[in-house]
Design an enzyme around this catalytic site. Structure first.
Site, mmCIF file in Angstrom:
data_model
loop_
_atom_site.group_PDB
_atom_site.id
_atom_site.type_symbol
_atom_site.label_atom_id
_atom_site.label_comp_id
_atom_site.label_asym_id
_atom_site.label_seq_id
_atom_site.Cartn_x
_atom_site.Cartn_y
_atom_site.Cartn_z
ATOM 1 N N HIS A 156 0.925 -1.153 -0.042
ATOM 2 C CA HIS A 156 -0.087 0.085 -0.120
ATOM 3 C C HIS A 156 0.876 1.120 -0.170
ATOM 4 O O HIS A 156 1.935 1.238 0.276
ATOM 5 C CB HIS A 156 -0.816 -0.009 1.207
ATOM 6 C CG HIS A 156 -1.843 1.079 1.323
ATOM 7 N ND1 HIS A 156 -1.797 2.314 1.791
ATOM 8 C CD2 HIS A 156 -3.308 0.841 0.892
ATOM 9 C CE1 HIS A 156 -2.879 2.645 1.778
ATOM 10 N NE2 HIS A 156 -3.600 2.021 1.438
ATOM 11 N N GLN A 236 -4.706 -5.424 6.880
ATOM 12 C CA GLN A 236 -5.703 -6.487 6.087
ATOM 13 C C GLN A 236 -5.890 -7.781 6.620
ATOM 14 O O GLN A 236 -6.278 -8.658 6.042
ATOM 15 C CB GLN A 236 -5.796 -6.476 4.536
ATOM 16 C CG GLN A 236 -5.882 -5.287 3.651
ATOM 17 C CD GLN A 236 -7.272 -4.720 3.746
ATOM 18 O OE1 GLN A 236 -8.200 -5.362 4.213
ATOM 19 N NE2 GLN A 236 -7.113 -3.290 3.536
ATOM 20 N N LYS A 259 -10.717 -1.065 10.181
ATOM 21 C CA LYS A 259 -10.675 -2.258 9.322
ATOM 22 C C LYS A 259 -11.249 -3.580 10.367
ATOM 23 O O LYS A 259 -11.642 -4.595 9.730
ATOM 24 C CB LYS A 259 -9.352 -2.445 8.614
ATOM 25 C CG LYS A 259 -8.543 -1.314 8.189
ATOM 26 C CD LYS A 259 -8.787 -1.285 6.732
ATOM 27 C CE LYS A 259 -7.830 -0.298 5.936
ATOM 28 N NZ LYS A 259 -8.197 0.199 4.717
HETATM 29 N N1 PLP Z 1 -2.011 -1.077 4.415
HETATM 30 C C1 PLP Z 1 -3.027 -1.773 3.778
HETATM 31 C C2 PLP Z 1 -2.649 -3.167 3.198
HETATM 32 C C3 PLP Z 1 -4.211 -1.175 3.541
HETATM 33 O O1 PLP Z 1 -5.170 -1.783 3.064
HETATM 34 C C4 PLP Z 1 -4.655 0.321 4.213
HETATM 35 C C5 PLP Z 1 -5.911 0.600 3.979
HETATM 36 O O2 PLP Z 1 -6.628 0.634 3.029
HETATM 37 C C6 PLP Z 1 -3.626 0.836 4.782
HETATM 38 C C7 PLP Z 1 -2.222 0.376 4.659
HETATM 39 C C8 PLP Z 1 -3.721 2.377 5.326
HETATM 40 O O3 PLP Z 1 -4.646 2.189 6.347
HETATM 41 P P1 PLP Z 1 -5.087 3.688 7.131
HETATM 42 O O4 PLP Z 1 -5.586 4.418 5.946
HETATM 43 O O5 PLP Z 1 -6.287 3.286 7.857
HETATM 44 O O6 PLP Z 1 -3.814 4.170 7.667
#
Ligand code: PLP
Length: 439
Positions: A156, A236, A259
């Site tokens: 991500h 995830q 999540k």
């Molecule tokens: N990492 C992964 C694999 C994600 O799916 C997400 C959000 O979709 C994030 C990091 C970032 O999460 P957040 O926006 O809640 O900080």
């Protein structure tokens, strides 16, 4: 005045000590899972009863955020209607009650991921902030120009950009573990990528755009052979599979409350106590200090050293409630229900003409990403919305993996504990309709 000035900080100190390291009655926080009852679970989530465009809501965008059970919603209302006060610093009743609820939430997180101590549980705004915290602490305490961080091709953006932000201060080289056509990591050369410049391995546990569950145990043990610590992005993973930080032996682990059926704006950084102790703080301000003078500051003990300013108290407490809720259903039961839904959905979408699944790893969790040759994902998403179906379309904040598959975007259906096979059927009917309209 001098007496009060002495009394007040000591009071706050005592209040903290009562919570960190205190003996907790195991039965107080331990929750036995009940039998998995899908209908009851669905009734617990009021939003699932909504109609969208005159159709019953079919919510399949759980990788973006999960819906909240009534218990979590009630927890927020209860906090603001009967507990609201700032924590750690007050000696009055409300402050003590809210401090206890806040620190209990920390203990719930600790138990849920099997950390050794509450000191290892830092409240943050979410996965993104947790990774930024580690990146910034490493920048101040560990990185030299030319040091390397190993990530994967399916990260991500929140595990790519924080390392690039330092460019003007220190040059950190990112080394990328490649991904094969199924969406699995190619680990053949992983160990060869580690050298004396490698300061951290930072990898996603479960990919949000492909659903791949990465073999993180293998990665961790290879990195540890070279004394390199490992950070897991569990954004995830935490809601879908059992996560045991001691069994994994990861050094850091990040996840977001929203999540895992909790509120937005709250998340966790787990870190091994020894490492957290060695690292300098990320943000400066109230609560993270032990003593401040104009000449310098000494820092508070863990975990407060990393929690500057007033915390997101209500949402931390509600995250504790969400964890109670998940523990009450049982993560193993959730995992096997979601696997059944994913397998059913993967087989069913194969009936849709022209649909191609992106991400066909053997070990997958809850994410079904797909494309059509001749229909743009945004058209798919808009069309499904009129059927009451919520899916995500786009690059899912993982542009490099889209580039790897030479596609701009996918449509992503992602499943949670409350999804049903009937909802998969609704999705598949919607997709078949789209192909009829567009062809
Ligand atoms: N990492 C992964 C694999 C994600 O799916 C997400 C959000 O979709 C994030 C990091 C970032 O999460 P957040 O926006 O809640 O900080």
């Amino acid at each position: 005045m001098p007496a009060a000035a002495h009394f007040y900080p000591q009071g706050a100190e005592l209040q903290r000590k009562n919570y960190i390291g205190r003996k907790v009655n195991k039965t107080e926080l331990h929750i036995e899972p009940k039998a998995f009852d899908l209908e009851k679970i669905r009734r617990d989530f009021p939003i699932l009863g909504l109609q969208v465009h005159g159709k019953p809501l079919c919510y399949l965008d759980n990788a973006a955020t999960t819906q909240k059970p009534q218990a979590v919603i009630d927890s927020l209302v209860q906090y603001y209607s009967s507990m609201n006060a700032n924590i750690h610093r007050g000696v009055h009743h409300l402050s003590e009650v809210s401090t206890k609820a806040f620190e209990d939430a920390r203990i719930k997180v600790k138990s849920f991921i099997n950390a050794s101590s509450e000191k290892e549980i830092i409240f943050t705004r979410g996965t993104t902030e947790s990774i930024n915290l580690v990146a910034n602490s490493f920048l101040r305490g560990r990185f030299e120009d030319g040091d390397e961080v190993i990530i994967t091709g399916m990260e991500h953006h929140s595990n790519i950009v924080p390392w690039q932000l330092f460019d003007s201060i220190k040059k950190i080289k990112l080394r990328i573990v490649p991904v094969d056509d199924n969406g699995e990591l190619i680990l053949d050369d992983f160990e060869k990528m580690i050298n004396e410049k490698t300061k951290l391995v930072s990898v996603v546990y479960v990919s949000n755009s492909l659903g791949t569950i990465n073999p993180v145990e293998k990665i961790i043990s290879a990195a540890h052979k070279h004394n390199v610590p490992v950070l897991l992005d569990a954004a995830q993973a935490i809601q879908h599979i059992p996560v045991d930080v001691r069994k994994l032996d990861c050094d850091f682990l990040a996840f977001s409350g929203h999540k895992i059926y909790g509120p937005t704006g709250i998340g966790i950084l787990y870190g091994k106590e020894k490492l957290l102790d060695e690292l300098p703080p990320f943000l400066g301000g109230g609560d993270m200090i032990s003593k401040v003078t104009f000449n310098g500051t000494t820092f508070n003990q863990l975990p407060y050293k990393f929690e500057a300013g007033t915390s997101n108290i209500a949402d931390a407490i509600a995250l504790g409630t969400a964890i109670d809720y998940v523990a009450g259903i049982g993560i193993d039961a959730i995992s096997s229900h979601e696997t059944e839904i994913l397998e059913y959905a993967s087989a069913k979408v194969a009936e849709v003409p022209g649909l191609k699944i992106i991400g066909t790893a053997k070990n997958k969790s809850s994410v079904l990403s797909f494309i059509f040759d001749n229909i743009h994902p945004h058209d798919v998403g808009t069309f499904l919305d009129f059927e009451g179906i919520a899916v995500r379309t786009g690059h899912h904040c993982t542009q490099p993996i889209m580039d790897r598959f030479c596609i701009p975007a996918t449509t992503r259906a992602s499943f949670a504990m409350y999804n049903t096979k009937e909802e998969v059927d609704i999705l598949v009917r919607g997709l078949k309709k789209i192909t009829e309209v567009f062809n």
